[in-house]
Design an enzyme around this catalytic site. Structure first.
Site, mmCIF file in Angstrom:
data_model
loop_
_atom_site.group_PDB
_atom_site.id
_atom_site.type_symbol
_atom_site.label_atom_id
_atom_site.label_comp_id
_atom_site.label_asym_id
_atom_site.label_seq_id
_atom_site.Cartn_x
_atom_site.Cartn_y
_atom_site.Cartn_z
ATOM 1 N N ASP A 531 57.525 42.477 34.389
ATOM 2 C CA ASP A 531 57.586 43.720 35.053
ATOM 3 C C ASP A 531 57.550 44.862 34.417
ATOM 4 O O ASP A 531 58.210 45.109 33.254
ATOM 5 C CB ASP A 531 59.077 43.863 35.809
ATOM 6 C CG ASP A 531 59.201 44.877 36.887
ATOM 7 O OD1 ASP A 531 58.861 44.581 38.032
ATOM 8 O OD2 ASP A 531 59.596 46.060 36.445
ATOM 9 N N LEU A 532 56.257 45.646 34.733
ATOM 10 C CA LEU A 532 56.143 47.013 33.911
ATOM 11 C C LEU A 532 57.314 47.914 34.159
ATOM 12 O O LEU A 532 57.437 48.241 35.346
ATOM 13 C CB LEU A 532 54.778 47.610 34.391
ATOM 14 C CG LEU A 532 54.211 48.564 33.761
ATOM 15 C CD1 LEU A 532 53.824 48.299 32.205
ATOM 16 C CD2 LEU A 532 52.668 49.049 34.438
ATOM 17 N N ASP A 574 53.623 46.079 40.233
ATOM 18 C CA ASP A 574 53.346 45.976 38.567
ATOM 19 C C ASP A 574 54.190 44.570 38.145
ATOM 20 O O ASP A 574 54.697 44.576 36.917
ATOM 21 C CB ASP A 574 54.349 47.157 38.115
ATOM 22 C CG ASP A 574 55.683 47.375 38.577
ATOM 23 O OD1 ASP A 574 56.140 46.386 39.576
ATOM 24 O OD2 ASP A 574 56.421 48.244 38.252
#
Length: 788
Positions: A531-532, A574
């Site tokens: 997960d960004l 993301d």
């Protein structure tokens, strides 16, 4: 040519006349004329003498000569001065417009009142174009005594002897051309219906299939809103065989007649003609008028203007009727009706074929019938003899393959074959034809240019009375676009549109493959959930396009850390998932995660801004952390949230405690919904004392929760859940109101005023209406503002 005394170029008066009559006219006057330096103003100036009520302008002999020429040619000519006022109209022009010269000459509005309202803006634009650009051409409508005419107007500038620019032009009545164009369009629609119907005749296997195709073609290629075929298998019973675009009520009415004997006295005139008379001719039934059955049309077909009924014959006897509903206001011409009659004739011919021939005969009749549309068909057609030698091809065959008829006659269709087919492909086709006389499927052929292309091919074997094959018929179409479209759809169904990475559907397939492989070889694999961090800030500040560019750059860096046998997938937004196979142990997955963290830490330049990126990653290992796709994904997701709680830019392996904590948070969140309404929340007030006097000077409102199912829940447990879920906004408003209500109760009880402190969530500040909420509460509970 007329020239002014100092003009450097001839004044194109005669050329203007030539344009007006559609021919070249050169008028030469001797130099001995009384006005040798005639300028355009002598002819077109508004000061010209008007006679006979303004319909004739008399001036110099040149003017009379010009009027005579224009009158004899029948051309509608006009002229304007530099102010765009009409200064000349010949007699034919006045006759068409129906106005006297005094009402038009010298007026800027000229015949604008006659122009159709929808075309006036275009006419004004044409006038401006004439003045600004030196020419104009426009087709528009005028309304004369409720009669609509189409006029074509052309205008051009004229240079006077003194350098003044004036304008001239002509009108042409093109109403007949427009009517012809409309009629040709209608005929084109009918021809299109006729052509498509003939193709359907060739392909249909029975009358019912053909009837449905005819109804579909009619409603998709013309003015028809509805179509149906009423079939009469016996003189007493009729059935709705096919339909398109009819209402449920009408469909029920027509279908009911298939099971009940018809009562002529109860059925409309139209039904009697269609079903009970042994013969009837094609009919057009208007919405109103004699024989229209207007009540029947108004009830079931309120949009209908005309109903066209075509008899369909089998063996010369009417057995069915094709009904077409015309919903446009354009009546049918005789040419259109003739084409419709031809349509009925073609369908009737097909009915004869279906009834008269068996399977072998139908194949031969389809071949003869296809001759009508053989050359016009958009599909390639070839016919071979019993030894597979081509004896005939159509134009579409040459268009698709590139081979002319002379290049393929006497040769087998396999000359077009590419190397894409398997060795026994054509042998299998031959066996299928021998067993069932038909084969259809896709194959790859080669054009004359060498290009390989996919095609859809239908083959039919034609047999004689002895059961021997005499011919083969092949009908094929180039399906390159469909093939490419299908591949695109398949790709889109399994891949992310932005990055081209596998989506969740393909990820699940890959994980299932990895599970099966791990069970075979005994090796484990890891599912890494990425997960960004803080990606929303990039989208909010630089826009979604910049965010997309950042994701693409990060994908390249992550892929560089994986092997060819690994899989990187985008779940959306993301969130990414990497499947790392053939692990020697959990430490291998940790090394991959560390490589990814290092690979993405270098700044990415977007719109001249260097941005740093980091990922929070959760790792689930098969089979320790799950034995299915869904369990591994869930556990890796939980581990990813643990990584975020530890400060982001790191990774965590799944632990069983994470699952228990997640379940606990979900349970708290579920029960916290509506807790205030159920009376489970309450406030406790912690007093604040003046140490010198011992007097209570204030209190802090503390929120407490007593759940029937969970018991007393600590604020340390439920407040973070309320913050994360957004419930804190609703609960915070409730706490403020309860504190104000309690403060007012103390004042009304005669107790001294004290200050009550209430804890406020940061979300309440960010929502932006906290001040308004407090002001409303202070009005509802009239306590001094200093008390809160």
């Amino acid at each position: 040519m007329l020239r002014g005394p100092s003009a450097k170029a001839p004044i194109p008066l005669a050329y203007a006349c030539a344009l007006g009559i559609g021919a070249f006219l050169f008028l030469e006057l001797p130099l001995a004329l009384s006005k040798p330096h005639l300028s355009l103003s002598h002819v077109l100036h508004p000061a010209a003498v008007r006679q006979s009520g303004g319909n004739r302008i008399a001036a110099a002999p040149e003017m009379r000569l010009l009027n005579m020429v224009l009158r004899e040619t029948g051309t509608l000519v006009w002229a304007r001065n530099s102010a765009m006022q009409v200064v000349y109209l010949n007699g034919d022009c006045l006759g068409l417009l129906g106005h006297e010269a005094e009402t038009i000459l010298g007026q800027e509005g000229d015949w604008g009142a006659l122009i159709h309202p929808d075309d006036r803006a275009d006419c004004l634009a044409a006038r401006n174009a004439l003045a600004q650009h030196g020419e104009s051409c426009l087709t528009y409508r005028v309304v004369l005594d409720n009669h609509l005419l189409w006029l074509e107007e052309r205008g051009f500038p004229l240079l006077d002897a003194d350098g003044t620019v004036r304008y001239a032009g002509y009108l042409r009545d093109v109403t007949a051309d427009k009517d012809k164009e409309k009629e040709n369009q209608a005929l084109s629609e009918q021809l299109n219906i006729l052509g498509q119907t003939n193709q359907s005749i060739m392909r249909s296997q029975n009358a019912k299939e053909l009837f449905q195709q005819v109804c579909r073609i009619a409603t998709q290629n013309g003015r028809y809103s509805s179509a149906w075929v009423y079939y009469r298998p016996s003189p007493q019973v009729a059935a709705l065989s096919a339909h398109e675009g009819i209402s449920p009520a009408l469909r029920e009415h027509l279908s009911r007649l298939a099971y009940e004997p018809l009562d002529i006295t109860r059925e409309p005139l139209l039904m009697q003609q269609m079903l009970h008379l042994p013969e009837f001719s094609p009919g057009v039934f208007p919405r109103q008028g004699e024989g229209s059955s207007s009540a029947w049309l108004a009830e079931h077909l309120p949009e209908a203007q005309e109903l066209i009924v075509l008899p369909l014959r089998r063996g010369g006897t009417v057995v069915a009727a094709l009904s077409l509903v015309n919903s446009s206001d354009q009546p049918f011409s005789y040419a259109e009706l003739a084409l419709l009659y031809g349509l009925a004739v073609d369908i009737s011919h097909a009915l004869d074929i279906y009834a008269r021939e068996d399977r072998r005969k139908r194949a031969e009749e389809r071949l003869r019938l296809s001759a009508k549309v053989f050359e016009s068909s958009g599909e390639g057609i070839f016919i071979t003899d019993a030894k597979h030698r081509i004896v005939s091809v159509n134009r579409a065959f040459s268009t698709i393959t590139g081979y002319g008829i002379g290049e393929v006659l006497g040769k087998p269709p396999r000359m077009l074959a590419s190397d894409a087919q398997e060795k026994d492909f054509f042998a299998a086709v031959g066996r299928t034809l021998g067993q069932g006389d038909t084969w259809q499927g896709e194959l790859w052929n080669r054009r004359k240019s060498g290009q390989v292309y996919p095609e859809q091919l239908n083959l039919t074997a034609v047999r004689n009375g002895n059961g021997q094959v005499t011919n083969y018929i092949g009908i094929f179409s180039d399906i390159t676009e469909q093939h490419a479209s299908r591949k695109r759809l398949e790709f889109m169904a399994h891949h992310d549109a932005l990055t081209g990475l596998p989506n969740r559907t393909m990820l699940e397939e890959r994980v299932e493959w990895a599970i099966a492989a791990s069970r075979r070889n005994g090796k484990s694999f890891a599912l890494i959930f990425l997960d960004l961090d803080n990606f929303k800030a990039v989208n909010d500040s630089l826009g979604h396009h910049a965010g997309d560019q950042m994701l693409l750059a990060l994908v390249d860096r992550i892929k560089a850390c994986l092997r060819e046998t690994d899989t990187l997938s985008r779940l959306g937004g993301d969130e990414f998932v990497a499947v790392v196979s053939d692990l020697g142990g959990a430490h291998d997955a940790a090394q991959v995660a560390e490589k990814i963290l290092c690979a993405v830490e270098a700044p990415i330049t977007l719109e001249d801004v260097g941005l740093s990126a980091s990922f929070s990653m959760g790792i689930g290992v098969f089979p320790d952390h799950g034995d299915s796709f869904h369990s591994l994904l869930k556990h890796a997701d939980l581990a990813m949230y643990q990584a975020k709680d530890r400060g982001r830019n790191t990774y965590c392996f799944f632990e069983e405690a994470m699952s228990r904590g997640s379940i606990k948070r979900l349970t708290l969140q579920s029960r916290l919904h509506g807790a205030a309404e159920r009376g489970e929340l309450h406030l406790e007030y912690q007093p604040q004392l003046d140490l010198m006097s011992g007097r209570i000077v204030g209190a802090e409102a503390l929120l407490r929760w007593s759940s029937p199912e969970l018991g007393v829940v600590s604020p340390a447990d439920f407040i973070p859940v309320a913050e994360a879920s957004g419930l804190i906004l609703e609960i915070g408003d409730w706490v403020l109101e309860q504190a104000c209500r309690q403060c007012l109760a103390w004042i009304e009880a005669g107790l001294p005023e004290i200050t009550v402190a209430v804890n406020i969530s940061g979300l309440q500040f960010r929502r932006g209406n906290l001040v308004a909420t407090i002001a409303t509460l202070l009005e509802r509970y009239p306590i001094p503002a200093r008390c809160l």
